[in-house]
Design a protein around this motif. Structure first.
Motif, PDB file in Angstrom:
ATOM      1  N   GLN A   1      -1.519  19.067 -12.732  1.00 34.01           N
ATOM      2  CA  GLN A   1      -0.458  19.609 -13.463  1.00 34.01           C
ATOM      3  C   GLN A   1      -0.485  18.745 -14.672  1.00 34.01           C
ATOM      4  O   GLN A   1      -0.048  19.098 -15.743  1.00 34.01           O
ATOM      5  N   ALA A   2      -1.043  17.371 -14.663  1.00 35.78           N
ATOM      6  CA  ALA A   2      -0.915  16.592 -15.766  1.00 35.78           C
ATOM      7  C   ALA A   2      -2.095  16.737 -16.738  1.00 35.78           C
ATOM      8  O   ALA A   2      -2.147  16.095 -17.870  1.00 35.78           O
TER       9      ALA A   2
ATOM     10  N   GLY B   1       0.830  -1.200  -0.148  1.00 37.11           N
ATOM     11  CA  GLY B   1      -0.051  -0.141  -0.051  1.00 37.11           C
ATOM     12  C   GLY B   1       0.778   1.158  -0.113  1.00 37.11           C
ATOM     13  O   GLY B   1       0.288   2.279  -0.312  1.00 37.11           O
ATOM     14  N   SER B   2       1.870   1.115   0.247  1.00 32.11           N
ATOM     15  CA  SER B   2       3.031   2.358   0.448  1.00 32.11           C
ATOM     16  C   SER B   2       3.501   2.666  -0.879  1.00 32.11           C
ATOM     17  O   SER B   2       4.740   3.446  -0.885  1.00 32.11           O
ATOM     18  N   LYS B   3       3.029   1.989  -1.858  1.00 33.78           N
ATOM     19  CA  LYS B   3       3.989   2.509  -3.410  1.00 33.78           C
ATOM     20  C   LYS B   3       3.487   3.497  -3.653  1.00 33.78           C
ATOM     21  O   LYS B   3       2.282   3.812  -3.977  1.00 33.78           O
ATOM     22  N   ALA B   4       4.330   4.337  -4.101  1.00 32.38           N
ATOM     23  CA  ALA B   4       4.143   5.684  -4.871  1.00 32.38           C
ATOM     24  C   ALA B   4       3.928   5.415  -6.328  1.00 32.38           C
ATOM     25  O   ALA B   4       4.695   4.735  -7.173  1.00 32.38           O
ATOM     26  N   LEU B   5       2.729   6.003  -6.870  1.00 30.28           N
ATOM     27  CA  LEU B   5       2.237   5.647  -8.175  1.00 30.28           C
ATOM     28  C   LEU B   5       2.450   6.906  -9.183  1.00 30.28           C
ATOM     29  O   LEU B   5       2.098   8.135  -8.539  1.00 30.28           O
ATOM     30  N   SER B   6       2.891   6.856 -10.426  1.00 33.71           N
ATOM     31  CA  SER B   6       2.712   7.857 -11.300  1.00 33.71           C
ATOM     32  C   SER B   6       1.361   8.260 -11.585  1.00 33.71           C
ATOM     33  O   SER B   6       0.472   7.350 -11.628  1.00 33.71           O
ATOM     34  N   VAL B   7       1.193   9.275 -12.080  1.00 35.47           N
ATOM     35  CA  VAL B   7      -0.336   9.630 -12.838  1.00 35.47           C
ATOM     36  C   VAL B   7      -0.626   8.777 -13.783  1.00 35.47           C
ATOM     37  O   VAL B   7      -1.908   8.330 -13.755  1.00 35.47           O
ATOM     38  N   SER B   8       0.285   8.342 -14.606  1.00 35.92           N
ATOM     39  CA  SER B   8      -0.129   7.125 -15.729  1.00 35.92           C
ATOM     40  C   SER B   8      -0.611   5.867 -15.036  1.00 35.92           C
ATOM     41  O   SER B   8      -1.573   5.135 -15.282  1.00 35.92           O
ATOM     42  N   GLU B   9       0.393   5.473 -13.757  1.00 39.00           N
ATOM     43  CA  GLU B   9       0.010   4.022 -13.177  1.00 39.00           C
ATOM     44  C   GLU B   9      -1.457   4.306 -12.366  1.00 39.00           C
ATOM     45  O   GLU B   9      -2.126   3.215 -12.323  1.00 39.00           O
ATOM     46  N   PHE B  10      -1.534   5.525 -11.548  1.00 41.42           N
ATOM     47  CA  PHE B  10      -2.581   5.846 -10.993  1.00 41.42           C
ATOM     48  C   PHE B  10      -3.956   5.610 -11.927  1.00 41.42           C
ATOM     49  O   PHE B  10      -4.811   5.013 -11.565  1.00 41.42           O
ATOM     50  N   GLU B  11      -3.973   6.225 -13.115  1.00 41.86           N
ATOM     51  CA  GLU B  11      -5.127   6.243 -13.890  1.00 41.86           C
ATOM     52  C   GLU B  11      -5.335   5.093 -14.576  1.00 41.86           C
ATOM     53  O   GLU B  11      -6.402   4.396 -14.814  1.00 41.86           O
ATOM     54  N   ALA B  12      -4.108   3.881 -14.759  1.00 39.52           N
ATOM     55  CA  ALA B  12      -4.442   2.772 -15.217  1.00 39.52           C
ATOM     56  C   ALA B  12      -5.071   2.000 -14.135  1.00 39.52           C
ATOM     57  O   ALA B  12      -5.836   1.152 -14.493  1.00 39.52           O
TER      58      ALA B  12
END
Length: 483
Positions: free
Chosen positions: A350-351, A253-264
């Motif tokens: 910002q994305a 659960g503590s993994k930082a996600l990029s915007v693209s990973e989050f959206e996926a």
């Protein structure tokens, strides 16, 4: 001898740490184990026993992980059954912790396996009792969580009556009472804000310990119980059968996600859970995100609003609060957190991604609009104000100003001040010719009526707002409310 209460306010839950001569015991630990390991180190003690007062329904205990890390023995009272290694104690069985003794008092009623642990000092004098959900300060545990086909809540309430009088009230008045919960927990009806007391004072002040007949006790205890939160039975099952390693849950659960990973992850069905401040969420958030603020009783609200414990969850959290959020989700069994958006909501904006916001109004403004919107259920729902459903019915029955207690509102709608939300919904469908009301209504929406009637009853000087006799007049002065 050291007896330390470890109280967690957001869960209204008390765990207990006991040390004597280098040996320790923990009673009803929370999911995260590190605080207890730290205490053991600080006190130069080894953990001998983990005592569980019952199968908790409102949180996931840390007993399994803690036992794996310390080799301590998990102890339950009579009639408990687990799928992991544990010791099922007999009534009156004793356990030594240094110079201290823990004595098992089987006190069924809240659940069948509910057990009170009596701590005897080195002279075998009763010092305190760890009562779990059997006895609270000012209240006792609800008797409806362990109902079976052959066992009713009345049966369990009767057992609790006997347990209190035969096992607890016979103890000396100077014995300290340490319960598992305080005010704010859904495990009782009217718990005190105090987290411990003497048994003697409870005998004087707690209604459940009064000199009353058994049938009167049963009636009092079973009247007005609200339905338990949906996650209660699921958490109890986890405590009985075991769960995923807390450390593994935290790592995932503590993994930082990029915007693209989050959206996926969103496209794959993950739920976006936004835990920022309410004002920040209102100004802008990811479309379709669920807001549950991290402040306050976060875990119980998660348990009430997210019905599937296995639901994939991704987070929008304040910087530095990501791991805390994952931990607090795990406290109520939500172990499928996939990570958090690196950079938070700002990174999403910002994305150039789509956002949504919410227009909020004050209670005074809501009170002015309420009588008009309240008569138009569809308009209220379109505005996202489910309270309008309850208000429409209350207004339909001309609820007097200041007659705004929840019971009186529900009484005005159904004729029953203790009505469940399903009953309220059924009446609203009949009164307002509106279907599927239960999807939008909870009985606690009656509180919104309280707010509205309260502010409507105040003078113009008190609210600083002009009053209106009709919606047209209101719109003349407030054109921004058109639409």
């Amino acid at each position: 001898m050291l007896v330390q209460q470890l109280y967690t306010q957001c869960l209204a839950q008390g765990a207990y740490f006991i040390v004597s001569d280098g040996e320790a015991a923990i009673i009803d630990p929370l999911r995260e184990t590190q605080p207890y390991l730290n205490l053991l180190t600080q006190n130069k003690a080894s953990l001998k026993y983990i005592f569980e007062t019952h199968f908790h329904a409102d949180f996931v205990s840390g007993h399994v992980d803690l036992a794996n890390k310390t080799n301590a023995q998990i102890v339950y009272g009579p009639q408990a059954q687990t799928t992991y290694k544990s010791h099922i104690a007999k009534d009156n069985e004793e356990f030594k912790i240094g110079k201290l003794t823990i004595k098992v008092l089987h006190t069924p009623g809240h659940t069948l396996e509910s057990t009170t642990y009596l701590l005897l000092d080195e002279n075998k004098k009763p010092h305190c009792i760890f009562t779990g959900d059997t006895l609270f300060i000012g209240d006792v545990g609800r008797p409806d969580l362990a109902i079976k086909s052959s066992l009713t809540q009345e049966d369990l309430a009767g057992m609790l009556y006997d347990s209190l009088r035969n096992k607890i009230m016979t103890l000396p008045d100077d014995v300290l009472v340490y319960p598992a919960h305080g005010a704010g927990s859904a495990c009782g009806k009217n718990m005190s804000k105090e987290t411990f007391d003497t048994l003697g004072n409870q005998k004087k002040t707690n209604y459940a310990l009064a000199n009353i007949f058994k049938q009167d006790f049963i009636k009092e205890l079973t009247t007005g119980i609200l339905p338990p939160p949906q996650y209660f039975a699921k958490n109890a099952a986890l405590n009985k059968e075991g769960y995923h390693s807390f450390d593994e849950v935290m790592q995932k659960g503590s993994k930082a996600l990029s915007v693209s990973e989050f959206e996926a992850d969103i496209k794959k069905g993950a739920l976006v859970l936004d835990v920022r401040k309410a004002a920040e969420f209102a100004k802008g958030h990811v479309p379709n995100a669920l807001f549950i603020g991290l402040d306050g009783q976060f875990a119980p609200w998660v348990g009430a609003l997210i019905t599937d414990l296995k639901q994939p969850i991704i987070l929008i959290a304040p910087q530095g609060k990501e791991e805390e959020t994952v931990m607090r989700l795990s406290r109520v069994g939500y172990d499928n957190c996939l990570g958090y958006l690196a950079g938070g909501f700002d990174a999403w904006k910002q994305a150039g991604k789509n956002t949504e916001d919410i227009t909020s109004i004050s209670a005074e403004e809501f009170a002015i609009e309420a009588p008009f919107f309240g008569k138009n259920v569809q308009s209220m729902l379109k505005l996202g104000r489910a309270q309008g459903v309850a208000m429409a019915a209350a207004l339909n029955f001309d609820v007097p100003i200041f007659e705004y207690s929840p019971k009186k509102i529900k009484l005005s709608i159904t004729g029953n001040g203790n009505a469940a939300k399903e009953q309220v919904a059924a009446m609203l469908q009949q009164i307002l010719k509106f279907t599927n009301t239960h999807k939008h209504l909870d009985a606690t929406d009656a509180l919104a009526v309280a707010v509205c009637h309260h502010f409507q009853g105040k003078s113009q000087n008190a609210t600083g707002k002009k009053t209106y006799k009709n919606w047209s007049a209101f719109l003349t002065d407030n054109p921004d409310r058109k639409g």
